[in-house]
Motif scaffolding. Structure first.
Motif, short mmCIF file in Angstrom:
data_model
loop_
_atom_site.label_atom_id
_atom_site.label_comp_id
_atom_site.label_asym_id
_atom_site.label_seq_id
_atom_site.Cartn_x
_atom_site.Cartn_y
_atom_site.Cartn_z
N TYR A 123 5.42 8.57 13.19
CA TYR A 123 6.60 9.01 12.44
C TYR A 123 7.73 7.99 12.56
O TYR A 123 8.35 7.61 11.56
N TYR A 124 7.96 7.49 13.76
CA TYR A 124 9.05 6.55 13.94
C TYR A 124 8.71 5.16 13.37
O TYR A 124 9.61 4.39 13.05
N ARG A 125 7.43 4.87 13.26
CA ARG A 125 7.02 3.63 12.59
C ARG A 125 7.28 3.71 11.09
O ARG A 125 7.78 2.78 10.47
N LEU A 126 6.90 4.84 10.47
CA LEU A 126 7.08 5.01 9.03
C LEU A 126 8.53 5.26 8.66
O LEU A 126 8.97 4.94 7.55
N ASN A 127 9.27 5.85 9.59
CA ASN A 127 10.63 6.29 9.30
C ASN A 127 11.65 5.17 9.51
O ASN A 127 12.84 5.43 9.69
N THR A 128 11.19 3.92 9.45
CA THR A 128 12.10 2.79 9.67
C THR A 128 13.22 2.78 8.62
O THR A 128 14.40 2.66 8.94
N GLY B 190 16.16 24.78 3.29
CA GLY B 190 16.24 23.36 3.61
C GLY B 190 15.19 22.95 4.60
O GLY B 190 14.42 23.77 5.12
N ARG B 191 15.13 21.64 4.85
CA ARG B 191 14.16 21.12 5.81
C ARG B 191 14.90 20.50 6.98
O ARG B 191 16.03 20.06 6.86
N GLY B 192 14.21 20.41 8.09
CA GLY B 192 14.79 19.78 9.26
C GLY B 192 15.71 20.74 10.00
O GLY B 192 15.64 21.96 9.88
N ARG B 193 16.61 20.14 10.76
CA ARG B 193 17.46 20.95 11.62
C ARG B 193 18.47 21.79 10.82
O ARG B 193 18.99 22.78 11.30
N GLU C 297 9.73 18.13 11.39
CA GLU C 297 9.29 19.47 11.75
C GLU C 297 7.81 19.46 12.11
O GLU C 297 7.38 20.15 13.04
N ARG C 298 7.04 18.64 11.39
CA ARG C 298 5.61 18.52 11.71
C ARG C 298 5.41 17.86 13.07
O ARG C 298 4.47 18.18 13.78
N VAL C 299 6.27 16.93 13.38
CA VAL C 299 6.19 16.30 14.70
C VAL C 299 6.43 17.34 15.79
O VAL C 299 5.72 17.39 16.80
N GLU C 300 7.46 18.18 15.58
CA GLU C 300 7.76 19.22 16.56
C GLU C 300 6.62 20.21 16.69
O GLU C 300 6.34 20.72 17.78
N ALA C 301 5.93 20.45 15.56
CA ALA C 301 4.81 21.39 15.59
C ALA C 301 3.54 20.76 16.14
O ALA C 301 2.55 21.45 16.37
N LEU D 184 0.86 -1.18 0.00
CA LEU D 184 0.00 0.00 0.00
C LEU D 184 0.90 1.24 0.00
O LEU D 184 1.72 1.41 0.91
N PHE D 185 0.73 2.08 -1.03
CA PHE D 185 1.54 3.30 -1.15
C PHE D 185 0.71 4.49 -0.69
O PHE D 185 -0.32 4.80 -1.28
N LEU D 186 1.17 5.14 0.37
CA LEU D 186 0.49 6.30 0.94
C LEU D 186 1.27 7.55 0.53
O LEU D 186 2.29 7.89 1.13
N ASP D 187 0.79 8.22 -0.52
CA ASP D 187 1.46 9.42 -0.99
C ASP D 187 0.99 10.62 -0.17
O ASP D 187 -0.18 10.68 0.24
N GLU D 188 1.89 11.58 0.06
CA GLU D 188 1.61 12.77 0.87
C GLU D 188 0.97 12.36 2.20
O GLU D 188 -0.10 12.82 2.58
N VAL D 189 1.63 11.45 2.88
CA VAL D 189 1.11 10.89 4.12
C VAL D 189 0.91 11.96 5.18
O VAL D 189 0.11 11.79 6.11
N GLU D 190 1.61 13.09 5.03
CA GLU D 190 1.46 14.16 6.01
C GLU D 190 0.06 14.78 5.97
O GLU D 190 -0.33 15.50 6.89
#
Length: 691
Positions: free
Chosen positions: A503-508, A670-673, A491-495, A441-447
């Motif tokens: 996020y940590y599940r998908l970011n494996t 850029g994105r992130g830190r 960044e969305r997690v921080e917000a 299953l491909f979840l595009d623009e999951v955010e």
């Protein structure tokens, strides 16, 4: 169990022959004894047999018969005939010749000759002879024909043709099998060969019997391949057919059901109503023990009369699951991955490294997170991951999470039950997780998922099970998730707009898809590919090549394709700077040479008119100082620093200023830190403004 058969004949040799035929055809299922009237052995029948097979010449009267056979015994008559090979042999004799037919008695001679005539042997002039008849003049006969009775042939015969003992007809053997309950033998290869070998003039009977046997065999096969229970009753409501699936569903053996009233054996099936009303009974769900069964009954009508009925029985859960499987198969026609890694064009080191990593990751079952700007081809990579994975033969399902409202996306992903909401399809609908079972299953623009949906997705990833909207049943699923985003999820997690645990599940297994501006000469390869696909003929001038190679390509592959499409309709064989699309705003990548001429106009710093210049100067100076410290700056840190400096900046203002700097080639957002940092040209402007 082996059954006993008695064969009774006039002549002992004939009796032994017929007994041998029965023994050979029925095999180990029977025990056969032969008795003869002539040798008196018939008087020694000392036990009861399951079947008495009696030749037509054995007894003269019924009274004689019952001296030896019980009056209530199962009896049948042995009919005899010839083999087709014998008939063809006799038909080959020259017509008009005289022949003497020799047999045991006048009756047997007459029966045999009449039978031969009926079977087509009628070109010979035949006379009859038997023991006790006047001696014939043998000089008149060209042939002597006899069925194994050569001992009675008069001397002086020119040529003796022994046509062998007559054999039991196929109808005799069929009747014996039916009387003993061996119907299955009628479909055996031995019976088929026997029926084909013996001659018969009962053409209509044989055709009707063969057709009936074939239809019965087809009916039995049909009953057994059905994935539901099947029961048939006659006009009296007695069971005459029942398949193995029905045995499995009810636990009632067929042997106990056949011939019994259906109302006693299967009281939950409305056969009585169907036979009485002579119309189908609508499908209904009935409880049988602790199991719900789906039952439907249909009458069998012939000539306006009801001659029986059939019922189909299926577990309600089996019927539902089967419908889901069929619906899934139907939908899966469009749920196939189209692309492989071979379809990805380019040889840049960044792209090669990305493909190598994804090839390895595709072999696992872990979630993959594709990170990349819009237009970089994330969906193409998702297709390729599926095709390279062990799940390649299973469905590939894709959905854009940002393209649907929350409630619609939930029903699409998880499915819904009937009546779950207004407008819900009758019978409900499985969701994409069910369609993607065993696949990807491909979840595009999951955010773009809402917080509630993020929670449900997390449960699927943890438990590998779903529940439909409006349902109360847990459905296990085996789905590999490939997600994609063009935003900074951290960044969305921080917000607080994206769940940290999800996020940590998908970011494996995160993979960054390189943007076009970082792929170097791949850009020219893609231009050539798109040109060929469009069937266009043009070349690029050196100036245009340089412009395109140093352009930012914020729309990446999608933007490049649009530019090539435009070139295809320009009509110029060589594309120059003047042939660029009017909407093409050159935004250079970092590099002082390009940046000074395009992003540093002599008129001064490119301020935004709607915002104070001091705010823009502050942003530039802050980014410069961050670069001096070896890093960049994020929007939040910029906003916080501006407010501490006494500036009344808004988050929108900071975002617009950074965008303007990026468009002018002075900064890379850029994105992130890592945040945003100045290009060499941006650092040059910051130094100028500081003086």
């Amino acid at each position: 169990m082996k059954q006993d058969i008695a064969v009774i004949s006039l002549d002992p040799l004939a009796g032994q022959f017929y007994a041998g035929q029965v023994r050979e055809l029925f095999g180990q299922r029977v025990s056969v004894d032969a008795y003869s009237v002539q040798d008196g052995s018939v008087g020694h029948i000392s036990r009861r047999y399951a079947l008495y097979m009696i030749t037509t010449d054995a007894f003269d009267t019924v009274g004689d018969l019952h001296q030896y056979v019980p009056i209530d015994g199962e009896m049948m008559e042995i009919q005899v005939t010839f083999l087709w090979s014998v008939i063809r042999q006799l038909q080959a004799l020259p017509p008009g010749r005289r022949a003497l037919f020799v047999n045991l008695s006048q009756k047997m001679c007459r029966e045999a000759v009449v039978h031969l005539n009926q079977l087509g042997v009628n070109q010979l002039l035949m006379d009859l002879y038997h023991p006790g008849a006047p001696r014939p003049d043998m000089s008149k006969y060209d042939y002597v024909i006899t069925p194994r009775e050569g001992r009675y042939v008069p001397e002086g015969a020119r040529e003796i043709i022994d046509i062998g003992q007559r054999v039991c007809t196929s109808s005799t053997m069929i009747e014996a099998a039916l009387r003993l309950g061996y119907e299955d033998l009628l479909e055996s290869e031995a019976f088929r060969r026997y029926q084909e070998g013996v001659a018969t003039n009962t053409y209509s009977f044989d055709r009707v019997f063969s057709r009936g046997l074939r239809l019965e065999s087809q009916f039995d096969m049909l009953m057994e391949i059905l994935d539901e229970g099947l029961v048939g009753v006659n006009e009296h409501g007695q069971v005459f057919a029942c398949n193995r699936k029905m045995e499995e569903l009810t636990g009632i053996p067929r042997s106990e059901a056949l011939g019994q009233p259906a109302g006693q054996v299967y009281p939950f099936i409305p056969f009585d109503a169907c036979l009485r009303e002579e119309r189908p009974q609508p499908a209904c769900v009935v409880g049988v023990g602790e199991v719900n069964m789906n039952v439907a009954v249909t009458p069998v009508l012939r000539g306006g009369n009801c001659i029986g009925a059939f019922a189909t029985v299926q577990r309600f859960s089996d019927a539902e699951n089967r419908q889901n499987e069929l619906r899934t198969q139907l939908h899966h026609k469009g749920y196939r991955a189209k692309y492989t890694f071979a379809d990805v064009r380019g040889d840049s080191p960044a792209l090669r490294r990305c493909i190598t990593m994804l090839n390895k990751m595709s072999q696992t079952q872990l979630p993959i997170l594709l990170i990349g700007e819009t237009g970089t081809g994330k969906e193409l990579f998702a297709h390729s991951i599926h095709r390279a994975s062990p799940r390649s033969s299973s469905p590939f399902v894709a959905i854009n999470c940002a393209a649907m409202p929350e409630n619609l996306l939930e029903s699409e992903l998880f499915g819904y039950e009937e009546g779950a909401f207004t407008g819900a399809r009758r019978g409900g609908k499985p969701g994409l997780f069910e369609f993607a079972h065993k696949g990807t299953l491909f979840l595009d623009e999951v955010e773009g998922m809402s917080a509630a949906l993020q929670c449900k997705l997390l449960r699927v990833l943890q438990e590998q099970e779903i529940m439909r909207v409006g349902g109360n049943r847990i459905i296990p699923v085996d789905v590999r998730i490939v997600a994609a985003t063009n935003e900074d999820l951290e960044e969305r997690v921080e917000a607080g707009s994206f769940r940290r645990d999800l996020y940590y599940r998908l970011n494996t297994l995160p993979v960054l898809i390189p943007p076009l501006r970082e792929r170097g000469e791949d850009l020219l390869l893609l231009i050539e590919q798109f040109r060929k696909e469009n069937g266009a003929e043009f070349t690029l001038s050196p100036e245009v090549k340089q412009l395109l190679l140093t352009h930012q390509w914020r729309g990446n592959i999608r933007e490049l394709r649009n530019v090539v499409e435009y070139f295809s309709y320009v009509g110029s064989p060589v594309i120059g700077p003047e042939d660029l699309p009017p909407t093409f705003h050159y935004l250079p990548v970092s590099g002082e040479g390009a940046a000074v001429s395009h992003a540093a106009p002599a008129t001064g710093f490119p301020y935004l008119k709607e915002y104070p210049s001091r705010d823009q100067d502050f942003v530039l100076q802050y980014l410069y100082q961050a670069g001096e410290n070896g890093g960049g700056a994020g929007r939040e840190s910029l906003l916080k620093a501006a407010r501490e400096a006494g500036l009344t900046c808004s988050q929108q203002e900071i975002r617009r200023i950074l965008l303007s700097l990026s468009q002018q080639g002075l900064a890379r957002v850029g994105r992130g830190r890592g945040g945003t940092c100045l290009t060499p040209n941006g650092r040059l402007w910051a130094q100028r403004l500081a003086k």
